[in-house]
Design a protein around this motif. Structure first.
Motif, mmCIF file in Angstrom:
data_model
loop_
_atom_site.group_PDB
_atom_site.id
_atom_site.type_symbol
_atom_site.label_atom_id
_atom_site.label_comp_id
_atom_site.label_asym_id
_atom_site.label_seq_id
_atom_site.Cartn_x
_atom_site.Cartn_y
_atom_site.Cartn_z
ATOM 1 N N PHE A 1 0.856 -1.194 0.000
ATOM 2 C CA PHE A 1 0.000 0.000 0.000
ATOM 3 C C PHE A 1 0.888 1.240 0.000
ATOM 4 O O PHE A 1 1.705 1.419 0.908
ATOM 5 N N THR B 1 1.258 4.416 1.110
ATOM 6 C CA THR B 1 0.660 5.310 2.098
ATOM 7 C C THR B 1 1.560 6.511 2.375
ATOM 8 O O THR B 1 1.609 7.019 3.495
ATOM 9 N N ALA C 1 -7.023 2.429 1.834
ATOM 10 C CA ALA C 1 -6.915 1.047 1.346
ATOM 11 C C ALA C 1 -6.258 0.163 2.396
ATOM 12 O O ALA C 1 -6.694 -0.963 2.646
ATOM 13 N N ASP D 1 -8.739 -0.203 5.379
ATOM 14 C CA ASP D 1 -9.807 -1.149 5.046
ATOM 15 C C ASP D 1 -9.303 -2.585 5.119
ATOM 16 O O ASP D 1 -10.006 -3.492 5.590
ATOM 17 N N TYR D 2 -8.068 -2.796 4.643
ATOM 18 C CA TYR D 2 -7.475 -4.133 4.712
ATOM 19 C C TYR D 2 -7.350 -4.586 6.169
ATOM 20 O O TYR D 2 -7.713 -5.726 6.515
#
Length: 384
Positions: free
Chosen positions: A14, A16, A24, A27-28
């Motif tokens: 991700f 970030t 994202a 949420d994961y």
């Protein structure tokens, strides 16, 4: 797989970077926790493009331990990476990727602990806290802490997993970052007395910052627990002027104060304001009434110092197997947790020597050692 290495691979993938959304990844993690029956609360920024996550495993009526880390990473732009920055790669016992040390390695180990934690006979809860925008001023965690302050039972300890090579860290300096904008009056450089040179007045302000920095080195203000053992001031950015034959009307510069926990960095800013108000502005406004000096806070966070004889320090010593307590030069969210009434310590895998650099890595050995440390945390919250 739920082992820390596999989880680290997912987290590194991700992007970030602080300028990007972290949703994202959040949420994961929320879905990962839900698969084990653990619910999570999210607190969003105003635009709902980023979020903190807070989750609890175990009895909420008792004080527990917070395992906390930030999800954002610094940019890779302009860095000479020889490996993909957002893909975990392994070589010679090292796991490479942006954020592996700072600080997704710790987060991966925390997530890897979840399957065992939900099955364990917890007497006290484990809390998981993931924040956003730490790298740009410890911004996101403030919303999480505001939410936490509304709870009836506060945690007994927070372990911030910044990279310390799993050495027990009890403190760091605070920081105040400020932008100063100087407005003068432009004119042809052949008639300089008719203008107010914003660059020159900015230079005098910067010189005063240097003088203030020297006063902070006085022996009575030093603390040898820190390196350097005094608070520091430095100017990092300056912009001003258009052409050599124009007396510059505008100049701005950014400076920071890295303050020992015993010093409120706002004191330095107030001293500079006083100098501007009484020593510079009268002369500037005598030439042009439009002259002005303005200060704007860019970011700030408090310092941290947890006493070595405190219960928090004793608990940390049990977890990491060392009483060789130290401090770190970089800042963390720890001071904000401490201000919120949660005793806080810092201990995590990897080294900041690798953080923020190309080919950032955490060693396989450090990741395994962090897994073992967190298992001791789990044992602790299972005891009466």
């Amino acid at each position: 797989m739920n082992d820390s290495r596999a989880l680290l691979a997912r987290l590194v993938a991700f992007d970030t970077t602080s300028r990007e959304s972290n949703l994202a990844l959040i949420d994961y993690v929320r879905d990962y926790l839900a698969a084990f029956g653990v619910s999570a609360e999210l607190t969003y920024n105003d635009s709902r493009t980023k979020a903190n996550l807070f989750a609890t495993i175990g009895p909420q009526e008792h004080p527990g331990i917070v395992l906390s880390g930030h999800t954002d990473v610094v940019p890779v732009d302009g860095q000479a990476w020889t490996r993909p920055a957002f893909e975990l790669t392994e070589a010679e016992g090292r796991l490479y990727g942006r954020g592996t040390a700072d600080m997704k390695g710790y987060l991966a180990c925390v997530l890897a602990l979840v399957p065992a934690a939900v099955k364990a006979p917890l007497r006290r809860p484990l809390h998981l806290a993931l924040s956003y925008d730490e790298e740009v001023g410890c911004l996101g965690v403030r919303g999480l802490l505001a939410q936490l302050s509304q709870r009836a039972v506060k945690p007994m300890l927070c372990v911030i997993g910044e990279p310390t090579e799993l050495k027990p860290v009890l403190g760091h300096k605070g920081k105040l970052a400020v932008r100063c904008e100087v407005k003068g009056a432009a004119c042809h450089s052949a008639y300089t007395p008719q203008g107010v040179n914003a660059i020159e007045y900015a230079a005098r302000l910067i010189g005063e910052l240097g003088r203030l920095a020297e006063t902070l080195k006085a022996q009575e203000q030093c603390d040898t627990n820190f390196d350097p053992p005094f608070s520091t001031v430095q100017t990092g950015v300056i912009q001003g002027g258009q052409a050599l034959n124009i007396v510059p009307e505008h100049c701005r510069f950014d400076f920071e104060v890295r303050a020992l926990p015993s010093l409120n960095p706002a004191r330095v800013l107030e001293q500079l304001r006083d100098y501007a108000q009484h020593s510079l502005l009268p002369a500037m406004q005598a030439v042009s009434g439009q002259s002005a000096i303005h200060f704007h806070e860019l970011s700030s966070y408090p310092g941290l110092y947890t006493a070595p004889d405190s219960p928090a320090a004793e608990w940390l010593a049990q977890f990491c197997g060392s009483r060789d307590f130290g401090t770190v030069a970089f800042g963390t969210e720890g001071g904000l947790f401490d201000q919120a009434g949660v005793p806080t310590v810092v201990c995590g895998p990897g080294s900041m020597d690798q953080g923020h650099k190309p080919d950032e890595f955490v060693s396989v050995e450090q990741l395994a050692a962090c897994d073992a440390m967190l298992e001791r945390v789990l044992e602790f919250v299972c005891r009466d």
